[in-house]
Scaffold this active site. Structure first.
Site, mmCIF file in Angstrom:
data_model
loop_
_atom_site.group_PDB
_atom_site.id
_atom_site.type_symbol
_atom_site.label_atom_id
_atom_site.label_comp_id
_atom_site.label_asym_id
_atom_site.label_seq_id
_atom_site.Cartn_x
_atom_site.Cartn_y
_atom_site.Cartn_z
ATOM 1 N N GLU A 1 0.837 -1.026 0.059
ATOM 2 C CA GLU A 1 -0.156 -0.260 0.024
ATOM 3 C C GLU A 1 0.905 1.335 0.073
ATOM 4 O O GLU A 1 1.639 1.418 1.122
ATOM 5 C CB GLU A 1 -0.808 -0.046 1.190
ATOM 6 C CG GLU A 1 -1.609 1.198 1.663
ATOM 7 C CD GLU A 1 -2.589 1.545 0.240
ATOM 8 O OE1 GLU A 1 -3.595 0.892 0.066
ATOM 9 O OE2 GLU A 1 -2.358 2.464 -0.365
ATOM 10 N N ASP B 1 4.035 0.967 -4.734
ATOM 11 C CA ASP B 1 3.407 0.452 -5.785
ATOM 12 C C ASP B 1 3.655 -1.351 -6.084
ATOM 13 O O ASP B 1 4.684 -1.612 -5.601
ATOM 14 C CB ASP B 1 3.825 0.736 -7.300
ATOM 15 C CG ASP B 1 2.782 0.451 -8.419
ATOM 16 O OD1 ASP B 1 2.782 -0.538 -8.663
ATOM 17 O OD2 ASP B 1 2.841 1.245 -9.328
ATOM 18 N N ASP C 1 -8.510 1.545 -6.486
ATOM 19 C CA ASP C 1 -9.006 3.125 -6.993
ATOM 20 C C ASP C 1 -10.041 2.766 -8.379
ATOM 21 O O ASP C 1 -9.563 2.102 -9.293
ATOM 22 C CB ASP C 1 -8.005 3.823 -7.140
ATOM 23 C CG ASP C 1 -7.261 4.062 -6.136
ATOM 24 O OD1 ASP C 1 -7.301 5.227 -5.287
ATOM 25 O OD2 ASP C 1 -6.284 3.360 -5.638
ATOM 26 N N ASP D 1 -16.711 -1.489 -6.648
ATOM 27 C CA ASP D 1 -18.195 -1.110 -6.346
ATOM 28 C C ASP D 1 -18.588 -0.269 -7.572
ATOM 29 O O ASP D 1 -19.588 0.405 -7.594
ATOM 30 C CB ASP D 1 -18.377 -0.174 -5.191
ATOM 31 C CG ASP D 1 -17.359 1.152 -5.264
ATOM 32 O OD1 ASP D 1 -16.292 0.969 -6.159
ATOM 33 O OD2 ASP D 1 -17.747 2.429 -4.849
ATOM 34 N N THR E 1 -14.655 -4.125 3.963
ATOM 35 C CA THR E 1 -13.515 -3.201 4.097
ATOM 36 C C THR E 1 -14.074 -1.735 4.320
ATOM 37 O O THR E 1 -15.504 -1.512 4.199
ATOM 38 C CB THR E 1 -12.471 -3.093 2.837
ATOM 39 O OG1 THR E 1 -13.288 -2.517 1.889
ATOM 40 C CG2 THR E 1 -12.049 -4.423 2.413
ATOM 41 N N ARG E 2 -13.133 -0.770 4.659
ATOM 42 C CA ARG E 2 -13.650 0.566 5.035
ATOM 43 C C ARG E 2 -14.176 1.035 3.627
ATOM 44 O O ARG E 2 -15.262 1.754 3.791
ATOM 45 C CB ARG E 2 -12.365 1.244 5.539
ATOM 46 C CG ARG E 2 -12.886 2.934 5.766
ATOM 47 C CD ARG E 2 -11.680 3.436 6.478
ATOM 48 N NE ARG E 2 -11.415 2.916 7.421
ATOM 49 C CZ ARG E 2 -11.304 3.566 8.695
ATOM 50 N NH1 ARG E 2 -11.109 4.938 8.710
ATOM 51 N NH2 ARG E 2 -10.859 3.046 9.772
ATOM 52 N N TYR E 3 -13.655 0.820 2.765
ATOM 53 C CA TYR E 3 -14.092 1.416 1.482
ATOM 54 C C TYR E 3 -15.632 0.874 0.901
ATOM 55 O O TYR E 3 -16.268 1.668 0.633
ATOM 56 C CB TYR E 3 -13.111 1.216 0.277
ATOM 57 C CG TYR E 3 -13.518 1.924 -1.029
ATOM 58 C CD1 TYR E 3 -13.052 3.169 -1.209
ATOM 59 C CD2 TYR E 3 -14.165 1.131 -1.923
ATOM 60 C CE1 TYR E 3 -13.308 3.717 -2.416
ATOM 61 C CE2 TYR E 3 -14.811 1.933 -3.078
ATOM 62 C CZ TYR E 3 -14.267 3.122 -3.468
ATOM 63 O OH TYR E 3 -14.683 3.721 -4.677
ATOM 64 N N GLU E 4 -15.764 -0.508 1.218
ATOM 65 C CA GLU E 4 -17.023 -0.849 1.112
ATOM 66 C C GLU E 4 -18.147 -0.307 1.791
ATOM 67 O O GLU E 4 -19.001 0.051 1.364
ATOM 68 C CB GLU E 4 -17.033 -2.527 1.150
ATOM 69 C CG GLU E 4 -18.308 -3.017 0.817
ATOM 70 C CD GLU E 4 -18.416 -4.646 1.312
ATOM 71 O OE1 GLU E 4 -17.269 -5.152 1.567
ATOM 72 O OE2 GLU E 4 -19.520 -5.194 1.413
HETATM 73 C C1 LIG Z 1 -10.109 2.564 -3.258
HETATM 74 S S1 LIG Z 1 -8.939 2.083 -1.855
HETATM 75 C C2 LIG Z 1 -9.321 0.562 -1.235
HETATM 76 C C3 LIG Z 1 -8.641 0.292 0.000
HETATM 77 C C4 LIG Z 1 -9.073 -0.884 0.880
HETATM 78 N N1 LIG Z 1 -8.868 -2.118 -0.059
HETATM 79 C C5 LIG Z 1 -10.269 -0.856 1.105
HETATM 80 O O1 LIG Z 1 -11.159 -1.729 0.376
HETATM 81 O O2 LIG Z 1 -10.769 -0.031 1.854
HETATM 82 C C6 LIG Z 1 -7.642 1.623 -3.180
HETATM 83 C C7 LIG Z 1 -6.181 1.353 -2.616
HETATM 84 O O3 LIG Z 1 -5.363 0.928 -3.251
HETATM 85 C C8 LIG Z 1 -4.026 1.605 -3.272
HETATM 86 N N2 LIG Z 1 -3.485 1.217 -4.518
HETATM 87 C C9 LIG Z 1 -3.301 1.773 -5.761
HETATM 88 N N3 LIG Z 1 -2.878 1.517 -6.548
HETATM 89 C C10 LIG Z 1 -1.847 0.673 -5.897
HETATM 90 C C11 LIG Z 1 -0.490 -0.188 -6.548
HETATM 91 N N4 LIG Z 1 -0.133 -0.104 -7.897
HETATM 92 N N5 LIG Z 1 -0.132 -0.797 -5.664
HETATM 93 C C12 LIG Z 1 -0.554 -0.646 -4.459
HETATM 94 N N6 LIG Z 1 -1.739 -0.252 -3.777
HETATM 95 C C13 LIG Z 1 -2.154 0.511 -4.805
HETATM 96 C C14 LIG Z 1 -4.092 2.958 -2.916
HETATM 97 O O4 LIG Z 1 -3.303 3.704 -2.487
HETATM 98 C C15 LIG Z 1 -5.573 2.860 -1.994
HETATM 99 O O5 LIG Z 1 -5.382 3.009 -0.690
#
Ligand SMILES: C[S@@+](CC[C@H](N)C(=O)[O-])C[C@H]1O[C@@H](n2cnc3c(N)ncnc32)[C@H](O)[C@@H]1O
Length: 229
Positions: free
Chosen positions: A85, A112, A134, A170, A208-211
């Site tokens: 993350e 990444d 994302d 989502d 998850t929090r995002y969900e």
């Molecule tokens: C919309 S959030 C969802 C977070 C968590 N999975 C949740 O459901 O609550 C997406 C996460 O993916 C991470 N992310 C995006 N691209 C990534 C990458 N290439 N490698 C690792 N993490 C990444 C972002 O920083 C972000 O925190």
């Protein structure tokens, strides 16, 4: 892979994440970041150097605040969880939970995931999670979406035959393109047993929090499970 090769690839890959840092860290958070994180950090050149070979390894990509990562690690002490993350505020929450709950089975990469996937040995991962990546909803940003053929190719190499890949989103349009990419991929098979399978999480798949945020805002989750062939 040599470092110049890795740099070249990284430069040609579009950034798929947003901010790396939100709030200023408290002194305790800064201490966790400076002193605990280096002990748990994954080295992309030899990612499994400090992990016993007889343990299963699971990978969570983009764990956000880490609720799902911590939940899985606490219930599967015999498994090592690799969490990746780039958002440091989420990482520090996980560090705090690791310290409070004395969890010894989590390793972290704060960047990444793609260089890590290139550094992992072939067939080393027994389960992988990409939960609510994302969404990049604007048309001009769609190319930044993480889950597409190049990521699936990287995952296919590192996942063991029979390993499970769990993906959630989502965004209906993202779910559709994920499904198309996965169904077209020779190395993955959708495990859906019934037509409505994608509507439900299993009991070992916590929210998850995002969900939660998506549900509050009136969007539903799509839950996809695939098997590495
Ligand atoms: C919309 S959030 C969802 C977070 C968590 N999975 C949740 O459901 O609550 C997406 C996460 O993916 C991470 N992310 C995006 N691209 C990534 C990458 N290439 N490698 C690792 N993490 C990444 C972002 O920083 C972000 O925190």
């Amino acid at each position: 892979m040599s470092e110049p090769d890795e740099e070249f690839r990284a430069a040609s890959e579009l950034r798929s994440f947003g901010r790396r840092r939100g709030r200023k860290f408290s002194p305790r958070q800064q201490d966790l970041f400076d002193n605990l994180l280096p002990r748990l950090a994954i080295d992309v050149v030899d990612p499994l150097a400090s992990i016993a070979r007889d343990r299963e390894i699971w990978l969570e990509i983009g764990f956000g605040g880490g609720e799902h990562l911590i939940w899985q690690a606490a219930r599967h002490l015999d498994v090592t969880l690799l969490g990746c993350e780039p958002f440091e505020d989420g990482v520090v929450k996980v560090l705090s939970a690791i310290e409070e709950r004395k969890l010894g089975n989590i390793r972290l990469r704060v960047d990444d995931v793609r260089p890590l996937l290139r550094g992992l040995p072939k067939s080393s991962i027994a389960r992988a999670f990409v939960l609510f990546p994302d969404p990049w909803p604007k048309r001009k940003h769609v190319k930044r979406r993480l889950v597409s053929k190049p990521l699936l190719d990287l995952l296919a190499r590192v996942m063991k035959p029979g390993a499970e890949l769990r993906i959630a989103t989502d965004i209906g349009d993202y779910a559709r393109t994920m499904l198309i990419a996965l169904m077209a991929h020779d190395d993955f098979a959708w495990t859906a047993a019934r037509p409505g399978d994608w509507r439900v999480r299993s009991e070992d798949w916590p929210e998850t929090r995002y969900e939660q945020k998506a549900l509050r805002e009136g969007r539903r989750g799509y839950f996809l499970r695939f098997r590495r062939l």
